[in-house]
Design a protein around this motif. Sequence first.
Motif, PDB file in Angstrom:
ATOM      1  N   ILE A 212      30.150  39.864  34.476  1.00  0.00           N
ATOM      2  CA  ILE A 212      30.480  39.115  35.684  1.00  0.00           C
ATOM      3  C   ILE A 212      30.046  37.664  35.524  1.00  0.00           C
ATOM      4  CG2 ILE A 212      30.165  38.993  38.186  1.00  0.00           C
ATOM      5  CD1 ILE A 212      29.258  41.975  38.009  1.00  0.00           C
ATOM      6  N   HIS A 216      32.665  32.814  39.734  1.00  0.00           N
ATOM      7  CA  HIS A 216      33.644  33.885  39.917  1.00  0.00           C
ATOM      8  C   HIS A 216      34.969  33.395  40.486  1.00  0.00           C
ATOM      9  CE1 HIS A 216      32.681  33.836  44.234  1.00  0.00           C
ATOM     10  NE2 HIS A 216      31.419  33.721  43.858  1.00  0.00           N
ATOM     11  N   ASP A 220      37.334  35.917  36.335  1.00  0.00           N
ATOM     12  CA  ASP A 220      37.277  37.278  36.862  1.00  0.00           C
ATOM     13  C   ASP A 220      36.325  38.141  36.038  1.00  0.00           C
ATOM     14  OD1 ASP A 220      39.177  36.739  38.826  1.00  0.00           O
ATOM     15  OD2 ASP A 220      40.848  37.230  37.477  1.00  0.00           O
ATOM     16  N   PRO A 221      35.706  39.138  36.668  1.00  0.00           N
ATOM     17  CA  PRO A 221      34.891  40.091  35.904  1.00  0.00           C
ATOM     18  C   PRO A 221      35.778  40.949  35.007  1.00  0.00           C
ATOM     19  CG  PRO A 221      35.096  40.793  38.183  1.00  0.00           C
ATOM     20  CD  PRO A 221      35.707  39.427  38.113  1.00  0.00           C
TER      21      PRO A 221
END
Length: 242
Positions: A212, A216, A220-221
Motif C-alpha cells: 500500500i 494512495h 493503487d494498492p
Amino acid sequence: MIGEDRIGLNNRFIKVFQLLEERGAIIKNDRKGRGIGDVAEKILGNRGYGHIVRAFLNENDKRVISYSQARKFCREFGINEDYLLDGTGTPFGFDLPRSSNEQGNFTRGNILFTTVEAFAGSTLGPDSFDTEDTSWFSLPGLQGNGLVAFQINGNSMEPLINDNDLVVCREVDRLETMDDNDIYAVKNNGSLWVKHVQRIFHGNRITHLKLISANHLEHDPFVEEVNMHTRLYKVIRKISDF
C-alpha cells in the motif's frame, strides 16, 4: 575424467543445498513438495532420480551436477547463477553481510549502502543489487547486522518518504515476525518496492502481501504472492537532504 571446474561447481551445489535445507526450502524426506524427489523433478525432470541428487551431494561419489542442471537449480530456487556457476558473489545474490565490527574492522561501518535506487513507485530489475558498487557507513544508535541503505526515486510514499530520501532498512528473518502496516522494502521475483505491507493468510499460512502506498491518490494498492525467495527489510530510519 571430471575436470576441476565441475568439481568446484558440485562443491558449491552441495553448499547451496545445505543452505536451502537450513532455510527450510528443502527437506530431504518431505512428501509435500520440498523433498529430494521434488528437487530431482525440477532439475532432472523425474522424481525418481532422487538417488542421483543424493550422489551429487556425496563428495565421494564420482557423479557431479552439470552446468545445465545447475542453471535449472538456480532458476527453481532463486540462486545467484554467478555464484553457483563461477564462484563469484553470494549464493542468494543479495545476502546482507555480517557486521564489519564482528569481522574486526571498526572503521568500515555496519550499514551497507547500495547505489541502486529503490523505486517507491516502480520496480527494479532482477539482480540489480549484485551489479552495483557498494560502500559502508554507520549511524549513531544503529547497531548490529543486516542493515542496508538505498535512495528512493519516486513519490508513491509521500509525504512519509520523499523522492531522493535515503532509507535504512533491517533484514526481517521471517514473515511471521513482521508488523502489519509498517513500512518495508519488499524484494520479490526480481523486483523491489518500498510500501506499507499487510500479510494475507490462507489458514495459518502467509500466502500474499498487500503493498500500500502512502500516496494512495496516485498509486493503487496491489498484492504480491509470497514464495521462498520473498525477502523483507523493515525501514527503520529515513534521511532527507543528505
